[in-house]
Design a protein around this motif. Structure first.
Motif, PDB file in Angstrom:
ATOM      1  N   LYS A 195       0.935  -1.207  -0.213  1.00 34.69           N
ATOM      2  CA  LYS A 195       0.062  -0.095   0.038  1.00 34.69           C
ATOM      3  C   LYS A 195       0.861   1.266  -0.129  1.00 34.69           C
ATOM      4  O   LYS A 195       1.963   1.344   0.319  1.00 34.69           O
ATOM      5  CB  LYS A 195      -0.889  -0.132   1.257  1.00 34.69           C
ATOM      6  CG  LYS A 195      -1.978  -1.073   1.007  1.00 34.69           C
ATOM      7  CD  LYS A 195      -2.957  -1.096   2.548  1.00 34.69           C
ATOM      8  CE  LYS A 195      -3.932  -2.155   2.467  1.00 34.69           C
ATOM      9  NZ  LYS A 195      -4.809  -2.265   3.628  1.00 34.69           N
ATOM     10  N   LEU A 198      -1.588   8.022  -0.811  1.00 40.08           N
ATOM     11  CA  LEU A 198      -1.669   9.244  -2.010  1.00 40.08           C
ATOM     12  C   LEU A 198      -2.215  10.463  -1.396  1.00 40.08           C
ATOM     13  O   LEU A 198      -2.544  11.393  -2.361  1.00 40.08           O
ATOM     14  CB  LEU A 198      -2.617   8.702  -3.125  1.00 40.08           C
ATOM     15  CG  LEU A 198      -2.033   7.130  -3.796  1.00 40.08           C
ATOM     16  CD1 LEU A 198      -3.208   6.731  -4.819  1.00 40.08           C
ATOM     17  CD2 LEU A 198      -0.728   7.363  -4.192  1.00 40.08           C
ATOM     18  N   GLY A 204      -3.423   3.640  -2.216  1.00 47.04           N
ATOM     19  CA  GLY A 204      -3.186   3.039  -3.365  1.00 47.04           C
ATOM     20  C   GLY A 204      -2.633   1.695  -3.218  1.00 47.04           C
ATOM     21  O   GLY A 204      -2.013   1.511  -2.196  1.00 47.04           O
ATOM     22  N   THR A 205      -2.502   0.657  -4.387  1.00 47.64           N
ATOM     23  CA  THR A 205      -1.739  -0.440  -4.031  1.00 47.64           C
ATOM     24  C   THR A 205      -0.758  -0.456  -5.255  1.00 47.64           C
ATOM     25  O   THR A 205      -1.187   0.054  -6.471  1.00 47.64           O
ATOM     26  CB  THR A 205      -2.564  -1.740  -4.052  1.00 47.64           C
ATOM     27  OG1 THR A 205      -3.423  -1.645  -5.117  1.00 47.64           O
ATOM     28  CG2 THR A 205      -3.369  -1.618  -2.727  1.00 47.64           C
ATOM     29  N   LEU A 215       0.277   1.275 -10.012  1.00 50.93           N
ATOM     30  CA  LEU A 215      -0.420   1.549  -9.048  1.00 50.93           C
ATOM     31  C   LEU A 215      -1.820   2.013  -9.080  1.00 50.93           C
ATOM     32  O   LEU A 215      -2.145   2.886 -10.246  1.00 50.93           O
ATOM     33  CB  LEU A 215       0.201   2.977  -8.637  1.00 50.93           C
ATOM     34  CG  LEU A 215       0.162   3.696  -7.222  1.00 50.93           C
ATOM     35  CD1 LEU A 215       1.307   4.567  -6.863  1.00 50.93           C
ATOM     36  CD2 LEU A 215      -1.135   4.127  -6.872  1.00 50.93           C
ATOM     37  N   HIS A 216      -2.642   1.393  -8.439  1.00 52.42           N
ATOM     38  CA  HIS A 216      -4.009   1.489  -8.464  1.00 52.42           C
ATOM     39  C   HIS A 216      -4.936   2.031  -7.309  1.00 52.42           C
ATOM     40  O   HIS A 216      -4.526   1.730  -6.090  1.00 52.42           O
ATOM     41  CB  HIS A 216      -4.622   0.180  -8.868  1.00 52.42           C
ATOM     42  CG  HIS A 216      -6.095   0.114  -8.783  1.00 52.42           C
ATOM     43  ND1 HIS A 216      -6.922  -0.309  -7.790  1.00 52.42           N
ATOM     44  CD2 HIS A 216      -7.057   0.591  -9.862  1.00 52.42           C
ATOM     45  CE1 HIS A 216      -8.206  -0.242  -8.098  1.00 52.42           C
ATOM     46  NE2 HIS A 216      -8.385   0.236  -9.374  1.00 52.42           N
ATOM     47  N   TRP A 217      -5.934   2.792  -7.291  1.00 58.81           N
ATOM     48  CA  TRP A 217      -6.801   3.252  -6.394  1.00 58.81           C
ATOM     49  C   TRP A 217      -8.145   3.184  -6.829  1.00 58.81           C
ATOM     50  O   TRP A 217      -8.296   3.460  -8.259  1.00 58.81           O
ATOM     51  CB  TRP A 217      -6.208   4.366  -5.622  1.00 58.81           C
ATOM     52  CG  TRP A 217      -6.342   5.857  -6.346  1.00 58.81           C
ATOM     53  CD1 TRP A 217      -7.350   6.536  -6.248  1.00 58.81           C
ATOM     54  CD2 TRP A 217      -5.530   6.178  -7.419  1.00 58.81           C
ATOM     55  NE1 TRP A 217      -6.866   7.630  -7.052  1.00 58.81           N
ATOM     56  CE2 TRP A 217      -5.983   7.451  -7.569  1.00 58.81           C
ATOM     57  CE3 TRP A 217      -4.298   5.712  -8.200  1.00 58.81           C
ATOM     58  CZ2 TRP A 217      -5.094   8.110  -8.776  1.00 58.81           C
ATOM     59  CZ3 TRP A 217      -3.813   6.474  -9.103  1.00 58.81           C
ATOM     60  CH2 TRP A 217      -4.142   7.741  -9.260  1.00 58.81           C
ATOM     61  N   ASN A 218      -9.047   3.453  -6.040  1.00 53.67           N
ATOM     62  CA  ASN A 218     -10.503   3.736  -6.307  1.00 53.67           C
ATOM     63  C   ASN A 218     -11.113   5.044  -5.713  1.00 53.67           C
ATOM     64  O   ASN A 218     -10.676   5.190  -4.564  1.00 53.67           O
ATOM     65  CB  ASN A 218     -11.448   2.604  -5.924  1.00 53.67           C
ATOM     66  CG  ASN A 218     -11.318   1.285  -6.438  1.00 53.67           C
ATOM     67  OD1 ASN A 218     -10.393   0.436  -6.277  1.00 53.67           O
ATOM     68  ND2 ASN A 218     -11.834   1.340  -7.829  1.00 53.67           N
ATOM     69  N   SER A 223     -12.050   3.864 -11.198  1.00 49.83           N
ATOM     70  CA  SER A 223     -10.882   3.111 -11.030  1.00 49.83           C
ATOM     71  C   SER A 223      -9.916   3.529 -11.490  1.00 49.83           C
ATOM     72  O   SER A 223      -9.881   3.854 -13.003  1.00 49.83           O
ATOM     73  CB  SER A 223     -11.261   1.728 -11.515  1.00 49.83           C
ATOM     74  OG  SER A 223      -9.853   0.767 -11.773  1.00 49.83           O
ATOM     75  N   GLY A 225      -5.479   4.186 -12.250  1.00 47.42           N
ATOM     76  CA  GLY A 225      -4.282   3.647 -12.296  1.00 47.42           C
ATOM     77  C   GLY A 225      -3.128   4.437 -12.967  1.00 47.42           C
ATOM     78  O   GLY A 225      -3.206   5.156 -13.899  1.00 47.42           O
ATOM     79  N   ALA A 240       0.404   9.634  -9.553  1.00 48.34           N
ATOM     80  CA  ALA A 240      -0.516   9.220  -8.938  1.00 48.34           C
ATOM     81  C   ALA A 240      -1.366  10.369  -7.832  1.00 48.34           C
ATOM     82  O   ALA A 240      -2.325  10.688  -7.783  1.00 48.34           O
ATOM     83  CB  ALA A 240      -0.567   7.994  -7.955  1.00 48.34           C
TER      84      ALA A 240
END
Length: 303
Positions: A195, A198, A204-205, A215-218, A223, A225, A240
């Motif tokens: 994790k 941000l 994010g992960t 790197l992704h987050w919601n 969604s 990235g 990000a």
């Protein structure tokens, strides 16, 4: 051969009155979806009502005047609706006004119910906004470019220049088909990955492997990235965090179900330009821009 017609400033006053500064957060909340997590309120979307003025210079032109209002008529002696599908001269010099005239012509040609950006995404008046389009009301692409001088709407020469942004609509056979086109990831799909904070309470992960980092987050129905090339020592975290900060200032459109944002670290060569995609019914809207800030600002004014 396409005809060149003149669009007057006075005749487009009704359109320009609706453009305004759509990029500001205070005026966008009612037409778009705030993409922050639980500490943000989800904004309601609403359609801007379209006002059409009637004009009739003779009995033979009355049937067409309802949809092609007096603003679109360049000749009082013409008894038929004008053709604005080709190259049309634009009288405005300021970019926001130019966009207002472009948008009037786009709605005239593609249908008054279409949704389109209402801000060029930048403020530099030395770079004049130019626009051309292709398609119909169900499937269209609108191309935005910059030049030292303003060009006509739909000018043939614009097809040979580099766009700084492209807005598209693609219609599918059903809402489920449209939804399948959105690359949406849930938080559960990335559970267990390292994790990263941000900012603004958003976590994010990061998924690393094969010399790449994702790197992704919601946020809300979105969604998001960022892709980085690890072998080039690229770090997705700063990009990000910039996206997160921008989304604290601007509202994105409200998807029916899902929306996705794809970004790449700026130093990557050959990477796809920053892109936002979202579903609305059986259609998918997409906005791509070379500059991240321009992308978010333009997207926040789509209606």
């Amino acid at each position: 051969m396409k005809k060149t017609l003149i669009v007057s400033l006075a005749a487009l006053a009704l359109v320009l009155a609706g453009c305004g500064n759509q990029a500001e957060k205070q005026t966008q909340a009612t037409s778009s979806d705030k993409v922050s997590t639980s500490h943000k309120k989800q904004a309601q979307t609403k359609k801007a009502s379209s006002t059409t003025s009637t004009s009739s210079s003779s009995a033979s032109s009355q049937s067409s005047s309802e949809t092609g209002s007096s603003q679109a008529q360049s000749s009082a002696t013409s008894s038929s609706a004008p053709d604005y599908s080709g190259q049309v001269q634009i009288s405005a010099t300021q970019n926001l006004q130019r966009l207002g005239q472009f948008n009037y012509l786009l709605k005239y040609n593609l249908g008054k119910e279409i949704v389109i950006p209402n801000n060029p995404g930048y403020n530099d008046e030395s770079k004049k906004l130019n626009v051309w389009y292709e398609g119909d009301g169900n499937n269209y692409s609108i191309h935005y470019s910059q030049a030292a001088s303003g060009q006509d709407f739909n000018a043939n020469s614009l097809r040979d220049v580099t766009d700084y942004a492209v807005f598209t609509k693609k219609t599918y056979g059903s809402a489920s088909e449209a939804q399948a086109e959105i690359n949406y990831q849930t938080a559960a799909m990335t559970q267990g990955l390292p994790k990263v904070n941000l900012g603004y309470g958003i976590i994010g992960t990061i998924d690393s492997g094969a010399g790449q980092k994702y790197l992704h987050w919601n946020e809300g129905r979105w969604s998001l990235g960022v892709h980085a090339v690890a072998v080039n020592d690229e770090d997705p975290v700063p990009t990000a965090r910039k996206v997160v900060e921008l989304l604290e200032q601007y509202y994105l459109p409200a998807p029916d179900n899902y929306g996705s944002g794809s970004f790449s670290v700026a130093s990557s060569s050959g990477q796809q330009a920053p892109t936002l995609k979202w579903q609305a019914g059986n259609s998918v809207y997409s906005l791509e821009a070379k500059d991240l800030t321009v992308l978010v600002r333009m997207a926040s004014t789509v209606k």
